[in-house]
Design an enzyme around this catalytic site. Sequence first.
Site, PDB file in Angstrom:
ATOM      1  N   ASP A   1       2.789 -69.898  48.454  1.00 40.58           N
ATOM      2  CA  ASP A   1       3.797 -69.110  47.736  1.00 40.58           C
ATOM      3  C   ASP A   1       5.215 -69.515  48.125  1.00 40.58           C
ATOM      4  OD1 ASP A   1       3.815 -68.076  50.321  1.00 40.58           O
ATOM      5  OD2 ASP A   1       3.447 -65.997  49.736  1.00 40.58           O
ATOM      6  N   GLU A   2       5.357 -70.190  49.278  1.00 41.10           N
ATOM      7  CA  GLU A   2       6.699 -70.527  49.753  1.00 41.10           C
ATOM      8  C   GLU A   2       7.405 -71.577  48.908  1.00 41.10           C
ATOM      9  OE1 GLU A   2       7.735 -70.691  53.773  1.00 41.10           O
ATOM     10  OE2 GLU A   2       6.003 -69.581  54.488  1.00 41.10           O
TER      11      GLU A   2
ATOM     12  N   TYR B   1       8.751 -77.172  55.527  1.00 43.03           N
ATOM     13  CA  TYR B   1       7.331 -76.999  55.200  1.00 43.03           C
ATOM     14  C   TYR B   1       7.148 -76.772  53.709  1.00 43.03           C
ATOM     15  CZ  TYR B   1       3.094 -74.357  54.208  1.00 43.03           C
ATOM     16  OH  TYR B   1       1.938 -73.895  53.631  1.00 43.03           O
TER      17      TYR B   1
END
Length: 330
Positions: free
Chosen positions: A114-115, A137
Site C-alpha cells: 500500500d505504500e 522502500y
Amino acid sequence: ASHVVVSLVKNYPNYLIINLDKLDYCASLKNLETVSGKENYKFIRGDICEPDFIKQLFETEKIDIVLHFAAQTHVDLSFWHALEFTYVNVYGTNVLVAAAHEANVEKFVYVSTDEVYGGSIDEEFDESSPQRPTNPYASSKAAAECFVQSYWERYQFPAVITRSSNVYGPHQYPEKVIPKFISLLQQNRKCCIHGSGLQRRNFLYATDVVEAFLTVLKEGKPGEIYNIGTNFEMSIAQLAKELIHLIKKTSSESEMEHWMDYVKDRPTNDLRYPMNSEKMHNLGWRPKVPWKEGIKKTIEWYKENFHNWKNSEKALEPFPVTEPFAQLSG
C-alpha cells in the site's frame, strides 16, 4: 510468505511447492518446520539477483506459477540503504520476471505494498490511484511494479499485482512494529515510538492475507492490480497502549505512559494509507480474523519463538543497527 508456503503445501498435495530464499538476516527456516518433511515441499537457497541461477532454476524445475514475495521491506532501513533496496527489489524483480516470461509460466503474482500510494489523510486509494511513494522502500516497490506491468503490456505476460496493508502475526522478524513492541514489553523494556505516534496503520492478520493470495491465484485476472486491505486502523501510540494493556495487565494511563518511549521520527513517516479493497471483495475475499483474536495469538507466539532468529535482539533497537548488505560492498 512462509504462511503462504505452509498453506500451499498442506492444501495442494498434488503440487510441488518450491520455496526459494537467500536466507537474509530476517529469515528463519523454523517458520517452515511444519512442512519441511513433506514430499511436495522443496527448499532451495538462492538469490533472485543472480540471473544465471534463476534461469537454470526455471529450466530444471519446470515452474508453472510464481508468487514473488522476495524483497527488502524494512522502511527504516531503506533510508540508509536506498541503493541496496533498489538492487534487490527492482533489479531482482526484473531478473525474476524475465526468467518467468521466458519459461512461459501460467501466472506471476507480484507482491507489492500500500505504500506505493504514499500517505493520505482522507483520500481512499483504489487501484487506479497515482503512485506517490515517499520512502526508498516504497519507491523501489513502485519501480518494480512498472517492470512487471511492462511485461503485461508488451507480451501479455500473465502477471497480477497485489498491494496489501501491514501484515502481522507469527513468523515476522521483530524489526516490524507489532512484534517489536511485543518483544520489548516481554523483556520489560519500553516501546520505542517514532515521532508523535499519531501515524495510523491498517493491520491484517497473516491467515487473512494467505486467503487473499490464494484467492488471487485462483480468481485474479492477468494484468490487474488488487488492493488487499482492511478497515481496521490504529495509531502507533494506541497500538503500544493496547499491547501494554495485554502484556503488562494495566489500564492505568500513567502506567501505560511509563512503558512508552518517544524517539525522533524517521525522515518521512506517512500518516495513513487508507485503501479501497472492493475489487478483492468482488473476488469473494474479506478479512475474517478480529484484532483481539489475532493479536492474542501473536503475543503467545513471540513468548516462545523470539529467538528463532540469531540476531533478533538487534531488531529491538529504535533504529536499524543491522548490516544486512555487507556482501554488496566493493
